[in-house]
Design a protein around this motif. Structure first.
Motif: not given
Length: 250
Positions: A23-26, A59-61, A75-86
């Motif tokens: 569902a997240l991937a979709e 509910a889990e953001e 949501g905000a927590r989804a961004g923490r699933l990937a290593v940021p490319v800076v």
């Protein structure tokens, strides 16, 4: 005595986890605004199952409902699933950091807050720095991390995740929240011996000139007892260079 093996995972749990990840991937694939019905059809899941998954992810953001309540976005927590490319700072920004290094005898470090975590983008090669994975995972023990938490107090980790590194580490959530509120008001973060007993750091925010968004942090590191001093002139110098960096990093 040998350790006991972990209990077996109930039969339906792996499927539920796979469905939640799908569902997240979709949502990533379809983009913001994708509806529950569209997700259900794409994944060939019953609507009732899809709604339960989406409600849990909201509910889990990991997902958020859009204002019209018709679609979903990450949501905000989804961004923490990937290593940021800076990306590496531009030449002009590195020149500003180098200029500050030439003015002080402290370590000078530039960090990005992209992806909601501390990532060193121009660490001082001539001064010891903290382990980068610790800065990212335990923001409560560094001045740069405290800057980020002061800006986003909703991201304050639960008490169980406030790891103690030294006797000076602030692990009490109420005390830490009060400390962060003071730092947010002052626009200055300071830690003395919270990660390594002998070391400390000062950090000031680098904000976007257009809307004031926190985009980076500029820090000085040195002996903990020196960091604890007022350091008024040093802080003024640090702020001046952060101001010069703002249009270069925005």
């Amino acid at each position: 005595m040998s350790p006991q093996p972990p209990p077996p995972v109930p039969g339906r749990q792996p499927r539920a986890v796979r469905n939640a990840l799908a569902a997240l991937a979709e949502v990533v694939s379809a983009g913001p605004g994708v509806t529950a019905s569209e997700i259900s059809a794409a994944l060939r899941l019953p609507r009732a199952t899809t709604y339960r998954l989406l409600n849990l992810l909201v509910a889990e953001e990991y997902l958020v409902r859009l204002p019209d309540l018709r679609g979903f976005a990450l949501g905000a927590r989804a961004g923490r699933l990937a290593v940021p490319v800076v990306p590496r700072p531009c030449t002009a920004a590195r020149a500003v950091v180098a200029h500050l290094r030439g003015r002080v005898r402290w370590g000078v470090h530039l960090a990005s807050f992209a992806g909601g975590q501390v990532t060193l983008t121009d660490p001082d090669p001539d001064h010891p720095r903290s382990e980068e994975h610790l800065l990212a995972r335990h923001p409560h023990v560094s001045a740069l991390g405290k800057l980020l938490l002061a800006e986003h107090p909703d991201r304050l980790p639960p008490a169980s995740e406030l790891r103690r590194f030294t006797e000076h580490t602030v692990c009490d959530p109420n005390r830490l929240a009060a400390q962060l509120a003071g730092m947010a008001e002052a626009g200055l973060a300071r830690q003395c011996g919270e990660l390594h007993l002998e070391r400390g750091c000062l950090a000031v925010p680098v904000r976007s000139p257009s809307d004031g968004t926190l985009i980076a942090g500029l820090a000085l590191s040195g002996p903990a007892h020196r960091v604890a001093e007022p350091n008024t002139d040093l802080i003024d110098l640090l702020r001046a260079h952060a101001t010069r960096l703002a249009p270069l990093l925005a």
